[in-house]
Every structure is written in C-alpha cells, then in structure tokens.
Design a protein around this motif. Structure first.
Motif, PDB file in Angstrom:
ATOM      1  N   THR A  79      14.555 -19.446 -34.086  1.00 10.36           N
ATOM      2  CA  THR A  79      15.015 -19.246 -32.323  1.00 10.36           C
ATOM      3  C   THR A  79      15.382 -20.506 -32.016  1.00 10.36           C
ATOM      4  OG1 THR A  79      14.092 -17.733 -32.095  1.00 10.36           O
ATOM      5  CG2 THR A  79      14.865 -18.801 -30.041  1.00 10.36           C
ATOM      6  N   GLN A  80      15.232 -21.712 -32.207  1.00  9.10           N
ATOM      7  CA  GLN A  80      16.240 -22.758 -31.358  1.00  9.10           C
ATOM      8  C   GLN A  80      16.423 -23.345 -32.085  1.00  9.10           C
ATOM      9  OE1 GLN A  80      14.508 -24.516 -28.891  1.00  9.10           O
ATOM     10  NE2 GLN A  80      13.562 -22.996 -28.472  1.00  9.10           N
ATOM     11  N   MET A 174      10.431 -30.216 -36.579  1.00 11.62           N
ATOM     12  CA  MET A 174       9.591 -30.875 -36.761  1.00 11.62           C
ATOM     13  C   MET A 174       8.973 -30.008 -37.170  1.00 11.62           C
ATOM     14  SD  MET A 174       9.477 -34.876 -35.431  1.00 11.62           S
ATOM     15  CE  MET A 174      10.824 -36.026 -34.959  1.00 11.62           C
ATOM     16  N   SER A 175       8.820 -28.903 -37.674  1.00 14.00           N
ATOM     17  CA  SER A 175       7.847 -27.830 -37.645  1.00 14.00           C
ATOM     18  C   SER A 175       7.521 -28.290 -38.784  1.00 14.00           C
ATOM     19  CB  SER A 175       9.102 -26.590 -38.006  1.00 14.00           C
ATOM     20  OG  SER A 175       9.750 -26.141 -37.100  1.00 14.00           O
ATOM     21  N   SER A 176       7.042 -29.190 -40.026  1.00 14.00           N
ATOM     22  CA  SER A 176       6.380 -29.354 -41.335  1.00 14.00           C
ATOM     23  C   SER A 176       5.777 -30.447 -40.892  1.00 14.00           C
ATOM     24  CB  SER A 176       7.071 -28.420 -42.140  1.00 14.00           C
ATOM     25  OG  SER A 176       8.221 -29.825 -42.657  1.00 14.00           O
ATOM     26  N   ASP A 177       6.016 -31.146 -40.189  1.00 13.37           N
ATOM     27  CA  ASP A 177       5.244 -32.594 -40.568  1.00 13.37           C
ATOM     28  C   ASP A 177       4.812 -32.860 -38.895  1.00 13.37           C
ATOM     29  OD1 ASP A 177       7.595 -33.246 -39.487  1.00 13.37           O
ATOM     30  OD2 ASP A 177       8.120 -34.633 -41.230  1.00 13.37           O
ATOM     31  N   ILE A 178       5.265 -32.215 -37.449  1.00 14.72           N
ATOM     32  CA  ILE A 178       5.269 -32.526 -36.689  1.00 14.72           C
ATOM     33  C   ILE A 178       3.388 -33.353 -36.171  1.00 14.72           C
ATOM     34  CG2 ILE A 178       4.829 -30.562 -35.097  1.00 14.72           C
ATOM     35  CD1 ILE A 178       6.608 -31.933 -32.448  1.00 14.72           C
ATOM     36  N   LEU A 179       2.942 -34.383 -35.603  1.00 18.37           N
ATOM     37  CA  LEU A 179       1.370 -35.046 -35.783  1.00 18.37           C
ATOM     38  C   LEU A 179       1.343 -35.398 -36.411  1.00 18.37           C
ATOM     39  CD1 LEU A 179       0.087 -32.667 -31.870  1.00 18.37           C
ATOM     40  CD2 LEU A 179       1.506 -35.206 -32.358  1.00 18.37           C
ATOM     41  N   SER A 180       2.370 -35.338 -37.656  1.00 18.56           N
ATOM     42  CA  SER A 180       1.309 -36.354 -39.456  1.00 18.56           C
ATOM     43  C   SER A 180       1.376 -37.589 -39.066  1.00 18.56           C
ATOM     44  CB  SER A 180       1.919 -35.006 -40.498  1.00 18.56           C
ATOM     45  OG  SER A 180       3.629 -35.855 -40.394  1.00 18.56           O
ATOM     46  N   ARG A 181       1.838 -38.605 -38.888  1.00 23.63           N
ATOM     47  CA  ARG A 181       2.192 -39.605 -38.685  1.00 23.63           C
ATOM     48  C   ARG A 181       2.308 -40.408 -37.103  1.00 23.63           C
ATOM     49  NH1 ARG A 181       8.089 -39.589 -41.885  1.00 23.63           N
ATOM     50  NH2 ARG A 181       8.859 -37.990 -40.683  1.00 23.63           N
ATOM     51  N   ALA A 193      10.268 -27.544 -32.690  1.00 20.93           N
ATOM     52  CA  ALA A 193       8.427 -27.191 -33.638  1.00 20.93           C
ATOM     53  C   ALA A 193       7.878 -25.914 -34.284  1.00 20.93           C
ATOM     54  CB  ALA A 193       7.529 -28.777 -34.356  1.00 20.93           C
ATOM     55  N   GLY A 194       7.627 -25.168 -34.486  1.00 21.21           N
ATOM     56  CA  GLY A 194       6.842 -23.957 -35.271  1.00 21.21           C
ATOM     57  C   GLY A 194       5.749 -24.477 -35.127  1.00 21.21           C
ATOM     58  N   ALA A 195       4.495 -23.898 -34.494  1.00 18.87           N
ATOM     59  CA  ALA A 195       2.953 -24.313 -34.487  1.00 18.87           C
ATOM     60  C   ALA A 195       2.604 -24.083 -36.131  1.00 18.87           C
ATOM     61  CB  ALA A 195       2.479 -23.935 -33.694  1.00 18.87           C
ATOM     62  N   GLN A 196       3.270 -23.655 -36.904  1.00 20.90           N
ATOM     63  CA  GLN A 196       2.008 -22.820 -37.343  1.00 20.90           C
ATOM     64  C   GLN A 196       1.935 -23.870 -38.791  1.00 20.90           C
ATOM     65  OE1 GLN A 196       5.266 -21.511 -36.714  1.00 20.90           O
ATOM     66  NE2 GLN A 196       6.210 -20.793 -38.016  1.00 20.90           N
ATOM     67  N   PRO A 201      -1.970 -21.350 -34.987  1.00 17.25           N
ATOM     68  CA  PRO A 201      -1.002 -20.075 -35.688  1.00 17.25           C
ATOM     69  C   PRO A 201      -0.067 -20.269 -35.087  1.00 17.25           C
ATOM     70  CG  PRO A 201      -2.999 -19.825 -33.298  1.00 17.25           C
ATOM     71  CD  PRO A 201      -3.031 -21.420 -33.825  1.00 17.25           C
ATOM     72  N   SER A 202       0.688 -19.109 -35.815  1.00 19.32           N
ATOM     73  CA  SER A 202       2.397 -18.840 -35.380  1.00 19.32           C
ATOM     74  C   SER A 202       2.235 -18.161 -34.650  1.00 19.32           C
ATOM     75  CB  SER A 202       3.064 -17.632 -36.764  1.00 19.32           C
ATOM     76  OG  SER A 202       1.610 -16.543 -36.474  1.00 19.32           O
ATOM     77  N   GLY A 203       3.220 -18.456 -33.526  1.00 15.55           N
ATOM     78  CA  GLY A 203       3.414 -17.617 -31.978  1.00 15.55           C
ATOM     79  C   GLY A 203       4.133 -18.929 -30.885  1.00 15.55           C
ATOM     80  N   VAL A 204       3.916 -19.906 -31.246  1.00 11.69           N
ATOM     81  CA  VAL A 204       4.097 -20.811 -30.294  1.00 11.69           C
ATOM     82  C   VAL A 204       4.788 -21.970 -30.846  1.00 11.69           C
ATOM     83  CG1 VAL A 204       1.943 -22.326 -30.587  1.00 11.69           C
ATOM     84  CG2 VAL A 204       3.441 -22.569 -28.188  1.00 11.69           C
ATOM     85  N   THR A 205       6.189 -22.008 -30.691  1.00 12.13           N
ATOM     86  CA  THR A 205       7.056 -23.102 -30.220  1.00 12.13           C
ATOM     87  C   THR A 205       6.807 -24.246 -29.659  1.00 12.13           C
ATOM     88  OG1 THR A 205       8.132 -21.240 -31.907  1.00 12.13           O
ATOM     89  CG2 THR A 205       9.375 -23.657 -31.454  1.00 12.13           C
TER      90      THR A 205
END
Length: 362
Positions: A79-80, A174-181, A193-196, A201-205
């Motif tokens: 959606t973003q 940054m859906s797949s690496d947010i808060l990884s570094r 970023a999607g949360a999942q 879990p999925s459902g929040v962005t």
C-alpha cells in the motif's frame, strides 16, 4: 514442549520465543485489565499508553531525530507503494527509482500509475545480483524524491551504503531489514516497513517520516490514504491493528534486551556467516545468487549444482525440520531468511546440514 522448527520463512517470519511466551501469558489478561489487548478499545487509556510507548521504543532504538513522525498504518508495504506517490509526487515532478529486484520493480510500476517516474539505475540486465552503481547516475532536475529498497528478499541483495541525495528526499522501503543494523535515519525523509519480517506479525506497517512530508497531504486524496490524517490522530484515526502493535512492542523490547541494533547486527553477521561459508566452501555444489559485496544479511539465496540435487536438498531439509527454504516461486532455488529473531543455533544447524548433504551427494 514441542520442538521448535528451524524457521527460515521469508514472511510472516520467525518471532523471538520469549515474545511468544509473554504474549501467551498475557493473552487473556493484558496488564491486569482482565481482557486481551485484542478485546479492548483503542480509545482506552491502556491502549493509548501502549501505542505511545511503542512509538517511543522505535525512536530510541532507531535513533530517530526530532522532526519525524512515527506512524502505525495498515495495508503492508504494498500500500505504501501507492501512498508515497499519491502524497509526495505532485504534477510536474518526477519520482526516481533504483531498481535491483522484484520489490523495487513493483514500487516503480506503482508510482507510474500516479505520475512521472523514472529508473535512474538498475541491475536487471545482470539478473538482479547486485545493487547498481549509482556513481554515474544523475537525478532529474525536477525530482520529487529518490526511492530505494534497502533489501530485496527474493534475490537476496542488500544496500550497504545509501546514496547522498542533497535536498532531494530519500525514501526507503525497509520492510525486510529494518532494525537489523544501526542506520543514520536523518539521511532519509521517509522510511516504511511491513512488520512481518523483523518487527512482529503481519497487519501493521511502520512509516517514519519528516514532519513536513506528512503534515499536509493533497486535499483530493481519500481520507485514509493521506499521511496527515494518521499523523494528526497519532495513528488512531480508525481502529488500529492493536494485537500486531502489541507484539511489535514486545519485539522492540526484545531488541533492546539483546543490545540494541549494535548487538542485533553483530548476531546477524555471525549467524549468516555460517551459511555463506557453507556456500563458499562447497566448490560450486552450492552457488550463491547475489554478488558477494551485495549479499543480504536477511535473505540468503542460492542454487545447487543441478536440479536433481536441489529437489533432494529441499526434500531432505523439510524432513530434518527446516522450514521455508524453497526459493520464491518467481525465481526458484533456495532461500534462507535469517531475520533478527532467527537464532544462531538454527543457522548453525542449517550450515551443518548443508555440509552433510554435500558430503553424501558428492
């Protein structure tokens, strides 16, 4: 207790065991309310406190400067892909894109539905095995923003350093690496970023954006598709995905307890090195997809030397308790998604399995 699977799913993905246990303990009684967080009003004092605390944890962990909003929305990153150009791409301006995989391609195509969009650099011709060289790429004079995808989950290619854009806003999926570094958030005007993958879990962005970008959206947009709607209402304009926000709160606390982003990055490097080493030492039995300088720390993509071995590998891995190793349907092969919550032990077990499988087949 049933043995936990070695979960390498690409998303929805592994969650920290301690988070799941805490959620189970509080499932029917959140903070002494006698209710699950899923049952309470999002207008209640308890939920508003949870909402604000989760925003605060994000600000602290990610080092978000003043002058940014933290929004909790719905609809996923997909959606973003539409909301960004709808809100930030006015007539007469151009959205610029770096394309190095399936998701950046989708974001670019979506933007073209709402205005002028161009690709300034792409690695498509080389099979999306790298982040394209941006040193010779120029932004159009009328650029509204530059969009990048920090990590491509399907191809396993990740940005190491991000481009300097001067006065042009830098937007990142940054859906797949947010808060990884650790990252310098001030380089970006908007991050979504999607949360999942790494957050819950999925459902929040999550959308992290400079105030000036979200405080005034075009008046013709539908209310729910305007950033300023959600910014003005502290992400509580309509009923939020309350359980997803709650789990995200627990995940953020877990990241904090693991040493913050510096500690998480150190763990991610250590555990993914095990699998990359198994690939590199296999003398071609395993072949990594991404060029070495651009290898993802979140999604390790590889093929085997022949199709028969590949099918046998996936079948044997499934029997041994490894989940989610089949590559995306669009590219095939194998993929191990090693997000924050995937433990070191799972990666060590996979590396050992890869070594054993190669010895038996060669």
């Amino acid at each position: 207790m049933t043995k936990r699977a070695y979960n390498f799913n690409a998303g929805p993905a592994a969650l920290p065991l301690s988070v799941l246990q805490t959620a189970a303990e509080q499932m029917t009684n959140f903070e002494g309310t006698g209710m699950s967080v899923m049952e309470m009003s999002h207008r209640s004092e308890n939920y508003e406190r949870l909402n604000n605390e989760t925003q605060g944890l994000f600000r602290t962990l990610f080092g978000i400067p003043d002058g940014y909003k933290v929004l909790f929305l719905q609809g996923g990153a997909s959606t973003q892909f539409a909301m960004v150009p709808m809100n930030l791409l006015p007539a007469g301006k151009t959205a610029a894109f770096v394309v190095h995989g399936a998701w950046s391609t989708k974001a670019y195509k979506e933007a073209k539905l709402f205005g002028d969009a161009v690709t300034i650099a792409s690695s498509k011709e080389s099979g999306f095995k790298s982040v394209p060289d941006l040193s010779k790429s120029a932004l159009p004079d009328n650029t509204a923003y530059l969009h990048v995808t920090s990590n491509e989950t399907i191809e396993g290619v990740q940005f190491d350093a991000f481009p300097e854009t001067g006065e042009v806003p830098l937007i990142a999926d940054m859906s797949s690496d947010i808060l990884s570094r650790p990252l310098d958030v001030s380089k970006f005007s908007l991050i979504y970023a999607g949360a999942q993958k790494n957050l819950g879990p999925s459902g929040v962005t999550v959308v992290i954006a400079k105030d000036e970008l979200v405080d005034k959206s075009p008046e013709h947009l539908a209310t729910m598709l305007r950033y300023d709607t959600h910014a003005a209402n502290n992400s509580l304009y309509n009923t939020p995905p309350s359980f997803s926000v709650y789990i995200m709160n627990l995940v953020l606390r877990w990241i904090e307890s693991e040493g913050g982003l510096a500690g998480i990055e150190r763990r991610n490097v250590e555990k993914t090195n095990l699998i990359y080493q198994a690939i590199d030492e296999s003398e071609g039995f395993y072949r990594g997809h991404a060029d070495a300088p651009y290898r993802s720390r979140m999604n390790i993509t590889f093929r085997l030397s022949n199709e028969d071995d590949e099918k046998a590998f996936l079948k044997a891995a499934d029997a041994a308790g490894f989940v989610g190793l089949k590559g995306h349907r669009s590219v095939g092969g194998c993929r191990a998604s090693t997000y924050n919550a995937v433990p070191y032990e799972a990666c060590a077990a996979l590396a050992e399995f890869m070594h054993d499988f190669r010895r038996k087949r060669q």
